[in-house]
Design an enzyme around this catalytic site. Structure first.
Site, mmCIF file in Angstrom:
data_model
loop_
_atom_site.group_PDB
_atom_site.id
_atom_site.type_symbol
_atom_site.label_atom_id
_atom_site.label_comp_id
_atom_site.label_asym_id
_atom_site.label_seq_id
_atom_site.Cartn_x
_atom_site.Cartn_y
_atom_site.Cartn_z
ATOM 1 N N TYR A 1 0.947 -1.274 0.082
ATOM 2 C CA TYR A 1 -0.037 -0.159 0.008
ATOM 3 C C TYR A 1 0.748 1.301 0.121
ATOM 4 O O TYR A 1 1.189 1.847 0.974
ATOM 5 C CB TYR A 1 -0.856 -0.033 1.119
ATOM 6 N N PHE B 1 -14.004 -4.926 0.201
ATOM 7 C CA PHE B 1 -14.786 -4.464 -0.567
ATOM 8 C C PHE B 1 -16.379 -4.627 -0.267
ATOM 9 O O PHE B 1 -17.184 -4.695 -1.454
ATOM 10 C CB PHE B 1 -14.754 -5.238 -2.200
ATOM 11 N N GLY C 1 -18.292 -2.954 -3.228
ATOM 12 C CA GLY C 1 -18.724 -3.883 -4.419
ATOM 13 C C GLY C 1 -17.968 -4.188 -5.544
ATOM 14 O O GLY C 1 -16.804 -4.167 -5.545
#
Length: 295
Positions: free
Chosen positions: A66, A215, A219
């Site tokens: 990240y 998610f 989504g």
């Protein structure tokens, strides 16, 4: 009670091995750059991390991959929160890697130690609380025994306290558990997931293994974030009935799927952080749960 007064304690707790965590955590992916790729404000991200801990968050999910050209999630966590509180649990992932140009690669079993040590250096720790083995594509990945076995050796050496899996199938979990204990499964999951994913979540609960959806809010938008214009009628209706946002409904739905479900929503927005924490106090009726699952 308003979002401003709700702490993460309202979500309840679960255990990652011998580590007790509150069920609403914090995902670090959004610390490094915005959805459009532009850089985040460093001091704002530090303040968001500190606000999360002030509100009772004690489970942070991160990874050394990240990072952006100007930001590293692990280093921001270190700057904001070190020296770390005794109850703070930091979970990280290994398997994927990125070079300084941003190109992705996947570690061999022999390279996993280097990834673990990179996380240790960036976070400023002498061990990692939980390390998840992330696999490339759960649909096509074969045996994970060599990779998980390498992490089990690092656990035995004291570099890692607990092990988990990310983006895996039930057979991967069974294979890993034959090598070493698994405390969590971190998979994409949310409203609209297929029946086999619901069954996997339930099976983890029966074994006392934490299920950690990612998610859950975004989504199909995945890394790009939620697509507001595509929100379903059912989610909008439940959100309106409770006077909350659609994102809070999606998050609450996953938490209501079982006491072993842990949320790790990521944000660089203090207001969204407060809303995410408040979602841990939102209780949906069986009828609402069924309505949303049908969506």
């Amino acid at each position: 009670m308003t979002s401003e007064t709700i702490t993460v304690a309202a979500s309840g707790t679960w255990r990652l091995g011998d580590l007790a965590v509150r069920r609403v955590g914090f995902g670090a992916m959004r610390l490094t750059h915005l959805a459009d790729g532009s850089p985040t404000d460093r001091e704002r991200m530090v303040s968001v991390l500190r606000l999360a801990v002030e509100r009772g968050v004690n489970h942070i999910d991160t990874a050394s991959f990240y990072f952006s050209p100007t930001r590293s999630a692990n280093e921001l966590i270190n700057r904001a929160l070190a020296p770390y509180g005794d109850d703070l649990v930091i979970t990280t992932k290994v398997g994927p890697g990125r070079d300084f140009a941003g190109q992705w690669w996947w570690a061999t079993p022999e390279q996993l130690r280097g990834q673990v040590e990179e996380n240790l250096r960036q976070l400023g720790r002498d061990h990692l609380d939980v390390v998840n083995l992330r696999i490339p594509r759960r649909e096509t990945t074969g045996s994970i025994a060599e990779h998980f076995g390498a992490l089990a050796e690092l656990r035995a050496a004291g570099l890692v306290r607990h092990l988990g899996l990310s983006n895996v199938r039930p057979d991967h979990l069974a294979e890993a558990r034959a090598i070493a204990p698994v405390v969590c499964v971190q998979n994409p999951y949310g409203i609209g997931s297929p029946a086999e994913d619901h069954a996997f979540l339930d099976a983890c609960g029966q074994e006392g293994i934490a299920f950690v959806p990612f998610f859950a809010i975004a989504g199909a938008g995945k890394e790009a974030g939620v697509v507001v214009a595509q929100e379903t009628e059912q989610v909008r209706a439940v959100a309106e009935a409770h006077g909350v946002s659609a994102a809070q409904v999606r998050l609450a739905w996953t938490l209501n799927r079982g006491p072993h479900v842990l949320a790790i929503p990521g944000t660089g927005n203090p207001g969204h952080l407060v809303e995410n924490i408040a979602a841990g106090a939102l209780r949906l009726s069986p009828e609402e749960m069924a309505l949303l699952e049908a969506a």
